[in-house]
Design a protein around this motif. Structure first.
Motif, PDB file in Angstrom:
ATOM      1  N   ASP A 278      37.651  26.813  37.442  1.00  0.00           N
ATOM      2  CA  ASP A 278      38.457  26.247  36.365  1.00  0.00           C
ATOM      3  C   ASP A 278      39.670  27.107  36.021  1.00  0.00           C
ATOM      4  O   ASP A 278      40.608  26.642  35.399  1.00  0.00           O
ATOM      5  N   THR A 279      39.643  28.369  36.372  1.00  0.00           N
ATOM      6  CA  THR A 279      40.680  29.281  35.916  1.00  0.00           C
ATOM      7  C   THR A 279      41.976  29.107  36.699  1.00  0.00           C
ATOM      8  O   THR A 279      41.970  28.803  37.886  1.00  0.00           O
ATOM      9  N   VAL A 280      43.077  29.322  36.014  1.00  0.00           N
ATOM     10  CA  VAL A 280      44.406  29.220  36.618  1.00  0.00           C
ATOM     11  C   VAL A 280      45.205  30.457  36.265  1.00  0.00           C
ATOM     12  O   VAL A 280      45.304  30.836  35.095  1.00  0.00           O
ATOM     13  N   SER A 281      45.759  31.105  37.281  1.00  0.00           N
ATOM     14  CA  SER A 281      46.633  32.250  37.071  1.00  0.00           C
ATOM     15  C   SER A 281      48.062  31.800  37.308  1.00  0.00           C
ATOM     16  O   SER A 281      48.371  31.224  38.350  1.00  0.00           O
ATOM     17  N   GLU A 282      48.946  32.055  36.336  1.00  0.00           N
ATOM     18  CA  GLU A 282      50.301  31.537  36.478  1.00  0.00           C
ATOM     19  C   GLU A 282      51.294  32.357  35.663  1.00  0.00           C
ATOM     20  O   GLU A 282      50.908  33.221  34.867  1.00  0.00           O
ATOM     21  N   VAL A 283      52.559  32.058  35.858  1.00  0.00           N
ATOM     22  CA  VAL A 283      53.626  32.657  35.057  1.00  0.00           C
ATOM     23  C   VAL A 283      54.297  31.535  34.277  1.00  0.00           C
ATOM     24  O   VAL A 283      54.709  30.535  34.857  1.00  0.00           O
ATOM     25  N   THR A 284      54.345  31.688  32.974  1.00  0.00           N
ATOM     26  CA  THR A 284      54.924  30.632  32.147  1.00  0.00           C
ATOM     27  C   THR A 284      56.436  30.636  32.258  1.00  0.00           C
ATOM     28  O   THR A 284      57.040  31.579  32.796  1.00  0.00           O
TER      29      THR A 284
ATOM     30  N   SER B 250      29.379  36.894  23.428  1.00  0.00           N
ATOM     31  CA  SER B 250      29.142  35.624  22.722  1.00  0.00           C
ATOM     32  C   SER B 250      29.517  34.467  23.637  1.00  0.00           C
ATOM     33  O   SER B 250      30.251  34.623  24.621  1.00  0.00           O
ATOM     34  N   GLU B 251      29.015  33.293  23.303  1.00  0.00           N
ATOM     35  CA  GLU B 251      29.332  32.104  24.104  1.00  0.00           C
ATOM     36  C   GLU B 251      30.832  31.853  24.130  1.00  0.00           C
ATOM     37  O   GLU B 251      31.410  31.558  25.182  1.00  0.00           O
ATOM     38  N   ASP B 252      31.493  32.004  22.997  1.00  0.00           N
ATOM     39  CA  ASP B 252      32.940  31.781  22.950  1.00  0.00           C
ATOM     40  C   ASP B 252      33.680  32.791  23.821  1.00  0.00           C
ATOM     41  O   ASP B 252      34.651  32.449  24.514  1.00  0.00           O
ATOM     42  N   PHE B 253      33.225  34.043  23.786  1.00  0.00           N
ATOM     43  CA  PHE B 253      33.873  35.086  24.584  1.00  0.00           C
ATOM     44  C   PHE B 253      33.759  34.757  26.073  1.00  0.00           C
ATOM     45  O   PHE B 253      34.732  34.856  26.833  1.00  0.00           O
ATOM     46  N   ILE B 254      32.560  34.367  26.489  1.00  0.00           N
ATOM     47  CA  ILE B 254      32.343  34.061  27.909  1.00  0.00           C
ATOM     48  C   ILE B 254      33.178  32.852  28.323  1.00  0.00           C
ATOM     49  O   ILE B 254      33.856  32.863  29.355  1.00  0.00           O
ATOM     50  N   LYS B 255      33.138  31.808  27.511  1.00  0.00           N
ATOM     51  CA  LYS B 255      33.868  30.588  27.865  1.00  0.00           C
ATOM     52  C   LYS B 255      35.380  30.805  27.908  1.00  0.00           C
ATOM     53  O   LYS B 255      36.088  30.180  28.694  1.00  0.00           O
ATOM     54  N   THR B 256      35.864  31.707  27.059  1.00  0.00           N
ATOM     55  CA  THR B 256      37.307  31.948  27.003  1.00  0.00           C
ATOM     56  C   THR B 256      37.778  32.785  28.190  1.00  0.00           C
ATOM     57  O   THR B 256      38.789  32.462  28.831  1.00  0.00           O
ATOM     58  N   TYR B 257      37.047  33.853  28.493  1.00  0.00           N
ATOM     59  CA  TYR B 257      37.537  34.797  29.495  1.00  0.00           C
ATOM     60  C   TYR B 257      36.837  34.676  30.857  1.00  0.00           C
ATOM     61  O   TYR B 257      37.300  35.264  31.840  1.00  0.00           O
ATOM     62  N   ALA B 258      35.727  33.945  30.904  1.00  0.00           N
ATOM     63  CA  ALA B 258      35.018  33.766  32.181  1.00  0.00           C
ATOM     64  C   ALA B 258      34.420  32.361  32.244  1.00  0.00           C
ATOM     65  O   ALA B 258      33.213  32.190  32.396  1.00  0.00           O
ATOM     66  N   PRO B 259      35.251  31.345  32.179  1.00  0.00           N
ATOM     67  CA  PRO B 259      34.718  29.971  32.160  1.00  0.00           C
ATOM     68  C   PRO B 259      33.980  29.594  33.432  1.00  0.00           C
ATOM     69  O   PRO B 259      33.065  28.770  33.383  1.00  0.00           O
TER      70      PRO B 259
ATOM     71  N   MET C  80      37.426  38.941  32.569  1.00  0.00           N
ATOM     72  CA  MET C  80      38.178  38.172  33.565  1.00  0.00           C
ATOM     73  C   MET C  80      37.930  38.723  34.967  1.00  0.00           C
ATOM     74  O   MET C  80      37.758  37.966  35.937  1.00  0.00           O
ATOM     75  N   VAL C  81      37.906  40.042  35.087  1.00  0.00           N
ATOM     76  CA  VAL C  81      37.642  40.659  36.386  1.00  0.00           C
ATOM     77  C   VAL C  81      36.260  40.250  36.885  1.00  0.00           C
ATOM     78  O   VAL C  81      36.070  39.889  38.055  1.00  0.00           O
ATOM     79  N   LEU C  82      35.295  40.288  35.992  1.00  0.00           N
ATOM     80  CA  LEU C  82      33.939  39.905  36.390  1.00  0.00           C
ATOM     81  C   LEU C  82      33.895  38.434  36.800  1.00  0.00           C
ATOM     82  O   LEU C  82      33.170  38.056  37.726  1.00  0.00           O
ATOM     83  N   ASN C  83      34.684  37.613  36.125  1.00  0.00           N
ATOM     84  CA  ASN C  83      34.768  36.194  36.498  1.00  0.00           C
ATOM     85  C   ASN C  83      35.224  36.033  37.948  1.00  0.00           C
ATOM     86  O   ASN C  83      34.714  35.194  38.687  1.00  0.00           O
ATOM     87  N   GLU C  84      36.163  36.876  38.350  1.00  0.00           N
ATOM     88  CA  GLU C  84      36.651  36.800  39.732  1.00  0.00           C
ATOM     89  C   GLU C  84      35.624  37.348  40.723  1.00  0.00           C
ATOM     90  O   GLU C  84      35.395  36.764  41.784  1.00  0.00           O
TER      91      GLU C  84
END
Length: 524
Positions: free
Chosen positions: A32-38, A136-145, A364-368
């Motif tokens: 689900d994650t997207v890395s981009e430059v705005t 927390s659930e919010d922390f995980i969902k935000t930074y490691a969905p 985020m690193v762990l998500n990757e």
């Protein structure tokens, strides 16, 4: 011009996302994650600003392999592109982690991520001292969905301590089952198409004893049948308790009783069975003092079988078949009618240091690590083309240089993800390969329900004196019983009971039940 350059950067970053995400085939299609430059020039990861370049520090357990730094150089190239981040890895060796792990936290050392595990990997103790950051659930969902999407809810439940999660558990069905590697040629000789029960095994062992000169069923491994017997009965031992003296009904999650083994009817049944086997010559009298490894008898031809987990049994069965193809060593499961359990998900995991200054980036690193197939393959197998080569989207074949890195040999277990983990390609599978796969497939279709005690490990530090005294009793009275060498069984069990009482077994039992109750409460 500035807009055009920015657009080019965006295209490059998006292409990087595509390639790093899809480099190993279709396995990454659900990320689900997207890395981009705005358009404003801000680098983001799933919408979170990652413009500041960071280097995180992570601790792993074990030893640094020869090519570890080469592999992590490649991992850092991907992390830099995706997260504007790199990692520096430090190891706590096997010989020092028991003493140094807690010191990392008590000394206030600055680091971000660390391997952890329930029981053997300092999870509960470190969480209790406030060393880990609450996830927390919010922390995980935000930074490691992507992690939230992959890790099953049962794993998060297992990780709860006082209602809080402090680790990301690994995700795999890692079977903790004892099976037997067994001489297939002798099965054929005595008319056994299969051995699938305790009774089948005992009958086969009887034929070996009466029909074969110079071969015994188990060689010098007289105590080897206990765990297959426990599995056959649907019970398991409490982790961390002395020997196998405390057991629970592993097949009934609602049953939270813990039984003293000497009060269990199966205890006397087993002791009497192995007494008969020893008297009949199923294993040698050297079993109490042997220095042989459990595979030695099978490999040197003096034993018709060996007991271990599936991986080890297959390893030595392969060796036996290479050296003696006519033996046709195969693998049998004598508890084929029992649903098999898997190790708790919290048997391996990763936590974030509570004093990390970069908790969000660490997640985020762990998500990757956990969900990016390119990074996952690197950490698990090494560099493609050097240590391994891909076979289709989900298999691999080892190359000669693999010995410089290994397979799952570099403490990457904390982010094991069964959804993207490659299997080894076997070009011409043998009957043994097929049998091992058949067992795995069968077990996977009938995994037993989790029991909360599967993830409980007894801390014996509060009854250390009693543990030491019980250890002496186990050596003198318990071990001979388990090998069938204690003479009259009823008399020997009574003597064992008396000696354990004198050593303080009741204090240990009380402490186990106290800790187990607290463990259950902490998971609510």
């Amino acid at each position: 011009m500035k807009k055009r350059v920015l657009s080019m950067i965006m295209i490059f970053v998006m292409l990087t996302v595509i390639f790093t995400g899809c480099g190993s085939g279709s396995k990454n299609k659900d990320k689900d994650t997207v890395s981009e430059v705005t358009e404003g020039g801000t680098r983001t990861y799933n919408g979170v600003d990652i413009s500041k370049e960071l280097t995180l520090k992570m601790y792993l357990l074990g030893d640094r392999s020869k090519d570890f730094d080469k592999v992590y150089t490649e991992i850092n190239k991907i992390l830099k592109e995706k997260l504007n981040t790199t990692v520096e890895i430090e190891f706590l060796s096997w010989s020092e982690h028991d003493t140094k792990y807690s010191l990392l936290f008590s000394s206030g050392e600055e680091f971000d991520l660390i391997f952890t595990a329930s029981g053997w990997g300092h999870y509960e103790a470190t969480a209790a001292m406030g060393g880990f950051y609450e996830l927390s659930e919010d922390f995980i969902k935000t930074y490691a969905p992507d992690i939230w999407k992959v890790v099953p809810s049962a794993a998060w439940t297992q990780a709860l301590i006082d209602g809080k999660v402090f680790m990301v558990p690994n995700y795999q069905n890692e079977f903790a089952v004892n099976v037997l590697a067994i001489r297939g040629d002798l099965m054929k000789k005595y008319g056994y198409d299969t051995i699938a029960s305790w009774d089948d095994l005992i009958a086969y062992y009887g034929d070996i004893t009466t029909g074969e000169a110079g071969i015994t069923p188990l060689g010098t491994q007289g105590g080897g049948l206990l765990y297959p017997f426990l599995l056959h009965k649907g019970v398991d031992t409490i982790g961390g308790s002395p020997s196998e003296l405390f057991i629970y009904n592993t097949l009934t999650p609602e049953d939270l009783s813990i039984t003293y083994a000497l009060d269990w009817e199966g205890f006397a049944e087993y002791c009497k069975a192995v007494k008969q086997m020893f008297d009949a010559g199923y294993w040698s009298a050297d079993s109490l003092a042997t220095t042989e490894e459990r595979q030695d008898g099978l490999l040197n031809g003096t034993a018709a079988s060996m007991v271990w987990n599936l991986g080890s049994c297959k390893l030595y069965a392969e060796q036996a078949n290479r050296e003696h193809p006519d033996w046709e060593v195969t693998i049998v499961d004598i508890a084929s009618d029992i649903s098999k359990g898997v190790n708790p998900y919290i048997n391996n995991g990763v936590a974030i240091n509570a004093v990390s200054n970069h908790k969000e980036r660490a997640m985020m690193v762990l998500n990757e690590f956990y969900t990016n197939p390119a990074i996952y393959d690197l950490a698990s197998l090494g560099i493609e083309g050097t240590h391994w080569e891909a076979v289709s989207d989900d298999q691999y074949k080892l190359l000669d240089a693999n010995s410089d890195y290994g397979v799952d040999n570099n403490c990457n277990w904390g982010w094991t993800n069964a959804d993207i983990r490659r299997k080894q390609y076997i070009e011409n599978p043998t009957a043994l390969d097929n049998k091992a796969q058949e067992l795995q497939d069968t077990w996977s279709k009938d995994i037993k329900a989790d029991h909360i005690y599967d993830g409980f490990t007894f801390d014996n530090s509060k009854v250390s004196s009693e543990i030491a005294a019980v250890g002496t009793v186990i050596t003198q009275y318990y071990t001979p019983l388990m090998c069938g060498m204690a003479g009259d069984v009823d008399k020997a069990i009574n003597e064992l009971r008396t000696q354990l009482d004198n050593a303080g077994i009741q204090n240990i039992y009380d402490e186990i039940q106290k800790q187990a109750a607290a463990f259950v409460e902490s998971k609510k």
